[in-house]
Design a protein around this motif. Sequence first.
Motif, PDB file in Angstrom:
ATOM      1  N   GLU A 173       0.837  -1.197   0.000  1.00 30.82           N
ATOM      2  CA  GLU A 173       0.000   0.000   0.000  1.00 30.82           C
ATOM      3  C   GLU A 173       0.878   1.256   0.000  1.00 30.82           C
ATOM      4  O   GLU A 173       1.868   1.321   0.730  1.00 30.82           O
ATOM      5  N   PHE A 174       0.485   2.239  -0.796  1.00 30.33           N
ATOM      6  CA  PHE A 174       1.287   3.445  -1.016  1.00 30.33           C
ATOM      7  C   PHE A 174       0.702   4.623  -0.236  1.00 30.33           C
ATOM      8  O   PHE A 174      -0.471   4.952  -0.379  1.00 30.33           O
ATOM      9  N   TYR A 175       1.552   5.259   0.575  1.00 30.84           N
ATOM     10  CA  TYR A 175       1.176   6.464   1.306  1.00 30.84           C
ATOM     11  C   TYR A 175       2.095   7.592   0.846  1.00 30.84           C
ATOM     12  O   TYR A 175       3.294   7.377   0.644  1.00 30.84           O
ATOM     13  N   PHE A 176       1.537   8.803   0.718  1.00 36.59           N
ATOM     14  CA  PHE A 176       2.421   9.930   0.408  1.00 36.59           C
ATOM     15  C   PHE A 176       1.952  11.207   1.097  1.00 36.59           C
ATOM     16  O   PHE A 176       0.797  11.311   1.533  1.00 36.59           O
ATOM     17  N   PHE A 177       2.879  12.175   1.172  1.00 38.28           N
ATOM     18  CA  PHE A 177       2.648  13.418   1.909  1.00 38.28           C
ATOM     19  C   PHE A 177       3.105  14.592   1.042  1.00 38.28           C
ATOM     20  O   PHE A 177       4.276  14.686   0.682  1.00 38.28           O
ATOM     21  N   VAL A 182      -2.817   3.049  -3.943  1.00 40.77           N
ATOM     22  CA  VAL A 182      -2.748   4.199  -3.047  1.00 40.77           C
ATOM     23  C   VAL A 182      -3.689   3.984  -1.857  1.00 40.77           C
ATOM     24  O   VAL A 182      -4.897   3.808  -2.022  1.00 40.77           O
ATOM     25  N   LYS A 183      -3.096   4.005  -0.676  1.00 41.70           N
ATOM     26  CA  LYS A 183      -3.901   3.903   0.543  1.00 41.70           C
ATOM     27  C   LYS A 183      -4.396   5.290   0.942  1.00 41.70           C
ATOM     28  O   LYS A 183      -5.585   5.499   1.134  1.00 41.70           O
ATOM     29  N   THR A 184      -3.476   6.260   1.059  1.00 41.59           N
ATOM     30  CA  THR A 184      -3.844   7.631   1.406  1.00 41.59           C
ATOM     31  C   THR A 184      -2.803   8.612   0.892  1.00 41.59           C
ATOM     32  O   THR A 184      -1.602   8.371   0.996  1.00 41.59           O
ATOM     33  N   GLY A 185      -3.294   9.719   0.348  1.00 41.18           N
ATOM     34  CA  GLY A 185      -2.436  10.852   0.027  1.00 41.18           C
ATOM     35  C   GLY A 185      -2.757  11.977   0.997  1.00 41.18           C
ATOM     36  O   GLY A 185      -3.908  12.443   1.062  1.00 41.18           O
ATOM     37  N   TYR A 186      -1.775  12.414   1.767  1.00 40.17           N
ATOM     38  CA  TYR A 186      -1.989  13.425   2.801  1.00 40.17           C
ATOM     39  C   TYR A 186      -1.475  14.789   2.346  1.00 40.17           C
ATOM     40  O   TYR A 186      -0.375  14.896   1.783  1.00 40.17           O
ATOM     41  N   LEU A 187      -2.253  15.816   2.629  1.00 39.74           N
ATOM     42  CA  LEU A 187      -1.782  17.185   2.463  1.00 39.74           C
ATOM     43  C   LEU A 187      -1.292  17.677   3.824  1.00 39.74           C
ATOM     44  O   LEU A 187      -2.012  17.592   4.821  1.00 39.74           O
ATOM     45  N   VAL A 188      -0.041  18.169   3.865  1.00 40.96           N
ATOM     46  CA  VAL A 188       0.566  18.655   5.103  1.00 40.96           C
ATOM     47  C   VAL A 188       0.830  20.150   4.950  1.00 40.96           C
ATOM     48  O   VAL A 188       1.578  20.567   4.058  1.00 40.96           O
TER      49      VAL A 188
END
Length: 354
Positions: free
Chosen positions: A253-257, A304-310
């Motif tokens: 699973e792919f996570y990104f920020f 893609v599991k979750t793409g987070y905006l930081v």
Amino acid sequence: MNFNFNDPNIINQIIENAGPLIKQAKSRVLNHAKFKILKSNHLEKYWMKRTNKKNLFTIYLKESLFDTLDFQSIETNLNGIINKAIHDHNFIEVSETFSVLNAERLNFESTQIAKRHLKDKSDAGYCVFFFGKEGVDVFVKGESVTDLNFFYNNEDLERFYEKKDISQIKEVFKSYQNNCLRKQFEYSRFFLDKGTIESYGFDNNTLLNKPEKFMRDHLRDFLADRIHQTFKIEIELEASKREIDIYTEVNGEFYFFEIKWLGKSVNKYKNGISSTYTDSRARDGVKQTIEYIEELVEVMRMNVKTGYLVIFDAREVKQELDYKNFTYLDPEIKKYMDLFDIIPPLELNNTHPA
């Protein structure tokens, strides 16, 4: 003059005067010009340079040595014999040149016992500097002058910082905000130095030129230190050739920020403002992050599991961000919002410019 120490009135007078006398003696140490130079220009910088800040140790010296401190020798010895001494020892007494007078390896059962030992040592006429995970704490006259560190022994530190699972990512971000970004030596990395701020009349919260790189690297290092997974930077998307700031993969699973910042940044010459970002920058970040999700799923076939905006919020006045109910998003990408999330804004305040 003879005192009758069996007289309760005499004993009470001694107790009443002890507090102010100790406070006065402590102030003499803390206000000593060479103490300030030693702490700020040498010991705190030495701590900053250390790659493994989980290696806890203590350096202490007699208060009477402050008048004769030799800073040139201190700098040489910190990077020489002190470096070697802490390979095998964690409690080191030094001279006015920081040559080693005594080196021990002490193990404490708990943080409370370790801290009590440091206070007792300082109560015996020593100035004690504890190098911990969060910075350098000072002990003088039986009291802690600073309280940067939560833990004073390795066992408690390791238990607390046991790495978490990716499912606890928001808890880790909360720790990043509350326990990291509020410390001067951490938040000062992103802002202009005090001298430049004063020279050009900038606001305290003026960021360095192109601060997103500093934010990305700082956050990546924190996540890597707190979560089991490996966090990488700048993967290039196949079609758009744009780069994702931080990403990790967990069991396929792919996570990104994706990182954005709000506030003002200085130009490369440090003599004027180059960029000012407000709420619209955050909305741009939403659109960009969801576009990344679309490309990762449809073009690169990533799970893609979750793409987070930081969002790093360095505005002088913090206000709630207005995302306008996401009405600006094209219908084609709105369907990917179930894979999108926003980390609560990370507030940056340059309260004490370095």
